[in-house]
Design a protein around this motif. Sequence first.
Motif, PDB file in Angstrom:
ATOM      1  N   LEU A  65       0.823  -1.211   0.000  1.00  0.00           N
ATOM      2  CA  LEU A  65       0.000   0.000   0.000  1.00  0.00           C
ATOM      3  C   LEU A  65       0.856   1.260   0.000  1.00  0.00           C
ATOM      4  O   LEU A  65       0.485   2.271  -0.612  1.00  0.00           O
ATOM      5  CB  LEU A  65      -0.931   0.000   1.211  1.00  0.00           C
ATOM      6  N   ASP A  66       2.006   1.215   0.665  1.00  0.00           N
ATOM      7  CA  ASP A  66       2.898   2.379   0.651  1.00  0.00           C
ATOM      8  C   ASP A  66       3.439   2.631  -0.751  1.00  0.00           C
ATOM      9  O   ASP A  66       3.513   3.772  -1.210  1.00  0.00           O
ATOM     10  CB  ASP A  66       4.056   2.176   1.626  1.00  0.00           C
ATOM     11  N   ALA A  67       3.826   1.559  -1.431  1.00  0.00           N
ATOM     12  CA  ALA A  67       4.348   1.712  -2.793  1.00  0.00           C
ATOM     13  C   ALA A  67       3.299   2.356  -3.698  1.00  0.00           C
ATOM     14  O   ALA A  67       3.627   3.201  -4.548  1.00  0.00           O
ATOM     15  CB  ALA A  67       4.767   0.350  -3.348  1.00  0.00           C
ATOM     16  N   LEU A  68       2.049   1.998  -3.492  1.00  0.00           N
ATOM     17  CA  LEU A  68       0.973   2.590  -4.287  1.00  0.00           C
ATOM     18  C   LEU A  68       0.809   4.069  -3.940  1.00  0.00           C
ATOM     19  O   LEU A  68       0.568   4.898  -4.836  1.00  0.00           O
ATOM     20  CB  LEU A  68      -0.332   1.833  -4.043  1.00  0.00           C
ATOM     21  N   LEU A  72       1.164   7.066  -6.661  1.00  0.00           N
ATOM     22  CA  LEU A  72       0.062   7.998  -6.909  1.00  0.00           C
ATOM     23  C   LEU A  72       0.321   9.379  -6.319  1.00  0.00           C
ATOM     24  O   LEU A  72      -0.361  10.343  -6.669  1.00  0.00           O
ATOM     25  CB  LEU A  72      -1.235   7.437  -6.304  1.00  0.00           C
ATOM     26  N   ARG A  73       1.295   9.454  -5.404  1.00  0.00           N
ATOM     27  CA  ARG A  73       1.605  10.688  -4.673  1.00  0.00           C
ATOM     28  C   ARG A  73       0.381  11.160  -3.876  1.00  0.00           C
ATOM     29  O   ARG A  73       0.105  12.355  -3.770  1.00  0.00           O
ATOM     30  CB  ARG A  73       2.081  11.804  -5.614  1.00  0.00           C
ATOM     31  N   GLU A  74      -0.316  10.209  -3.278  1.00  0.00           N
ATOM     32  CA  GLU A  74      -1.413  10.559  -2.410  1.00  0.00           C
ATOM     33  C   GLU A  74      -1.575   9.480  -1.337  1.00  0.00           C
ATOM     34  O   GLU A  74      -1.299   8.305  -1.578  1.00  0.00           O
ATOM     35  CB  GLU A  74      -2.726  10.721  -3.182  1.00  0.00           C
ATOM     36  N   GLY A  75      -1.996   9.919  -0.145  1.00  0.00           N
ATOM     37  CA  GLY A  75      -2.212   8.989   0.957  1.00  0.00           C
ATOM     38  C   GLY A  75      -1.652   9.540   2.257  1.00  0.00           C
ATOM     39  O   GLY A  75      -0.882  10.509   2.263  1.00  0.00           O
ATOM     40  N   PRO A  76      -2.022   8.966   3.393  1.00  0.00           N
ATOM     41  CA  PRO A  76      -1.571   9.462   4.695  1.00  0.00           C
ATOM     42  C   PRO A  76      -0.057   9.473   4.852  1.00  0.00           C
ATOM     43  O   PRO A  76       0.507  10.409   5.433  1.00  0.00           O
ATOM     44  CB  PRO A  76      -2.221   8.475   5.682  1.00  0.00           C
ATOM     45  N   CYS A  77       0.620   8.425   4.360  1.00  0.00           N
ATOM     46  CA  CYS A  77       2.084   8.376   4.484  1.00  0.00           C
ATOM     47  C   CYS A  77       2.737   9.557   3.765  1.00  0.00           C
ATOM     48  O   CYS A  77       3.655  10.192   4.290  1.00  0.00           O
ATOM     49  CB  CYS A  77       2.628   7.078   3.899  1.00  0.00           C
ATOM     50  N   VAL A  78       2.273   9.811   2.558  1.00  0.00           N
ATOM     51  CA  VAL A  78       2.834  10.905   1.755  1.00  0.00           C
ATOM     52  C   VAL A  78       2.582  12.245   2.426  1.00  0.00           C
ATOM     53  O   VAL A  78       3.491  13.079   2.548  1.00  0.00           O
ATOM     54  CB  VAL A  78       2.228  10.893   0.332  1.00  0.00           C
TER      55      VAL A  78
END
Length: 228
Positions: A65-68, A72-78
């Motif tokens: 999920l982190d790689a995705l 996508l350059r979107e998500g809580p980690c980013v």
Amino acid sequence: MAEHDEIIASVVGELAAIRGVTPAIAKVTEAAKLLFGADHAGVTLIRARGRLETEGGTDPVVDELDALQYELREGPCVDAATEGHLVLAEDLGQDVRWPRWGPAARDRGVNSMLSADLQADGRRIGGLNLYGLRSHQFDSTDGALLLTYSTHAAAALASAHTIESLNTALETRTVIGRAEGILMERLGVDEVTAFAILKRYSQDSNTRLHAIAQHVVTTRMLPEAPTE
């Protein structure tokens, strides 16, 4: 809360005794998973040129999920790692902040997340991420505690990185010194000339100086000169 503070203090004490960034990150994520009742945990690190990379994932789904997110350059980690704030996601499948990544996370069984940035010496080094299989698994109280935990974790990771870098530099210098000594003995040259020979072989073959020196130490010979 007092009990959580004691646990954090205990983890910080254990981190101080760990040598190496990789085992330190593993300790940070495993402890965070237990402390916050998360199903999974991982650390996002900011590498050269802003590249994001995951370490210490407690389950393969973290890396997936982190790689995705990075793609996508979107998500809580980013968001947590690059914008420097706490990110609470209570229902990823319905969260409008990440229209592509959120549903993908839900489809893989992850429905909530809590992420906090990691900063050390005034520099953002990444983020600490918690994953929940249930919606609304984390709340604002967890967020406040994660900020405290991440502050201590970032300091411990920065210290581990410094120690690891110093040890690597010392090891490199030791190997180069031994290689210089071998060349001085075999070729009858001084230390300056021996180092110049190693450096020239490194440049001509586009090989790291440490690798050239290690070859000399292992074989007591210089590597074959590269052919045109």
